[in-house]
Design a protein around this motif. Structure first.
Motif, mmCIF file in Angstrom:
data_model
loop_
_atom_site.group_PDB
_atom_site.id
_atom_site.type_symbol
_atom_site.label_atom_id
_atom_site.label_comp_id
_atom_site.label_asym_id
_atom_site.label_seq_id
_atom_site.Cartn_x
_atom_site.Cartn_y
_atom_site.Cartn_z
ATOM 1 N N GLN A 1 0.814 -1.223 0.000
ATOM 2 C CA GLN A 1 0.000 0.000 0.000
ATOM 3 C C GLN A 1 0.846 1.272 0.000
ATOM 4 O O GLN A 1 0.351 2.351 -0.335
ATOM 5 N N GLY B 1 7.164 -5.053 -6.817
ATOM 6 C CA GLY B 1 5.843 -4.700 -7.305
ATOM 7 C C GLY B 1 4.789 -5.575 -6.661
ATOM 8 O O GLY B 1 5.098 -6.622 -6.070
ATOM 9 N N PRO B 2 3.498 -5.202 -6.759
ATOM 10 C CA PRO B 2 2.441 -5.954 -6.084
ATOM 11 C C PRO B 2 2.375 -7.428 -6.480
ATOM 12 O O PRO B 2 2.229 -8.298 -5.610
ATOM 13 N N ASP C 1 -5.949 -8.298 -8.407
ATOM 14 C CA ASP C 1 -5.813 -6.885 -8.766
ATOM 15 C C ASP C 1 -4.540 -6.353 -8.119
ATOM 16 O O ASP C 1 -4.569 -5.728 -7.057
ATOM 17 N N THR D 1 -2.324 -4.007 -7.242
ATOM 18 C CA THR D 1 -2.084 -2.572 -7.184
ATOM 19 C C THR D 1 -1.901 -2.149 -5.725
ATOM 20 O O THR D 1 -2.361 -2.838 -4.804
ATOM 21 N N PRO D 2 -1.256 -0.999 -5.493
ATOM 22 C CA PRO D 2 -1.168 -0.481 -4.125
ATOM 23 C C PRO D 2 -2.533 -0.253 -3.490
ATOM 24 O O PRO D 2 -2.694 -0.446 -2.273
ATOM 25 N N ALA D 3 -3.512 0.135 -4.287
ATOM 26 C CA ALA D 3 -4.854 0.349 -3.739
ATOM 27 C C ALA D 3 -5.428 -0.948 -3.183
ATOM 28 O O ALA D 3 -6.087 -0.960 -2.132
ATOM 29 N N THR D 4 -5.186 -2.056 -3.876
ATOM 30 C CA THR D 4 -5.634 -3.349 -3.361
ATOM 31 C C THR D 4 -4.902 -3.685 -2.061
ATOM 32 O O THR D 4 -5.494 -4.185 -1.102
#
Length: 293
Positions: free
Chosen positions: A193, A211-212, A255, A257-260
């Motif tokens: 995050q 990376g995620p 998904d 991503t940092p948002a996930t």
């Protein structure tokens, strides 16, 4: 202690601020591990372990996160999740207070331990404290070194070693090693995050480097290893660990991503509460029935 804040606000407000800085939602990682370490010796309550458990509350968590906040002021200022239950956002004038509070709350315990505990337990305690100080502080600053940041978090498992050694009992090494692997997995998972903020600040964490999607693979592999090690002692605990880890990894892979990562953080925080509670119930029942150790 410096009077700057204490003269402006009440003692209770200062104590409340220090508790916030210590991130009480994460105390489970130290207190819970210490209590399980005591239970793994085969007793539900050993009064000799209480000073160590008490040290693992505010004093040690203030050491971990207070030192972290002092050295991360620049990146925390740009991090939207700081200033909440997920972590404090301090101002430069608070750094001296925090440093004094860390010393005042920790040094008396360390002096007592040096006088009362076996050398092996003291050595493990010094390693425990040293790793977390230099996780954030220069010159080592593990948190800014990819892969070392994750590997250094294996130290979260050290109460499983410290408490038994303090009681003169051999640690249950498969459990300690399993929690070390678990901690190496969880650190970069939670750092997903913060990839955007860390990258902007030039901090090359494991999460930034991989990376995620890469973190999902890294954490998944370490969580599988932790489950294998836990299975050497308890198959049910290993199964619960694998199920929760699998859910986290699968959702991040769906998904990446940092948002996930941010959305999954609350579930990740709940992970040790759920798995630890399940482990605790099994241990207490086993001790009560005379089936453990």
């Amino acid at each position: 202690m410096p009077p700057t804040l204490t003269s402006r606000v009440g003692i209770s407000a200062v104590l409340g601020r220090l508790v916030h800085i210590s991130r009480p939602v994460l105390w489970i990682n130290t207190i819970g591990t210490g209590v399980v370490g005591m239970w793994l010796t085969g007793t539900l309550l050993d009064v000799r372990a209480l000073p160590v458990i008490l040290w693992l509350t505010l004093p040690f968590n203030l050491l971990i996160y207070g030192v972290n906040d002092i050295y991360d002021q620049e990146t925390d200022a740009a991090n939207p999740r700081k200033g909440s239950i997920e972590g404090a956002r301090i101002v430069p004038s608070e750094a001296r207070l925090i440093a004094w509070a860390v010393a005042v709350t920790n040094l008396p315990f360390l002096v007592w331990f040096a006088l009362a505990l076996p050398p092996a337990a003291i050595a493990a305690m010094l390693l425990y404290a040293g790793v977390f100080v230099f996780y954030s502080a220069p010159p080592l600053r593990f948190k800014a070194r990819p892969f070392l940041d994750a590997l250094s978090n294996a130290a979260y498992a050290l109460p499983l070693v410290i408490v038994p050694l303090a009681l003169g009992v051999a640690p249950v090494w498969p459990v300690a090693a399993g929690l070390m692997a678990w901690s190496v997995a969880k650190h970069p998972f939670d750092a997903v995050q913060d990839i955007v903020e860390d990258r902007a600040a030039g901090i090359a964490t494991t999460a930034v480097r991989l990376g995620p999607a890469g973190v999902a693979a890294w954490s998944g592999a370490w969580w599988v290893l932790s489950s294998v090690l836990f299975a050497l002692v308890s198959l049910p605990v290993a199964a619960v660990n694998l199920v929760i880890a699998g859910i986290l990894v699968a959702r991040l892979l769906r998904d990446p991503t940092p948002a996930t990562g941010h959305r999954l953080y609350r579930l990740s925080v709940a992970f040790p509460y759920v798995a630890g509670s399940f482990t605790g119930v099994l241990l207490t029942v086993g001790i009560y029935l005379g089936r453990f150790p």
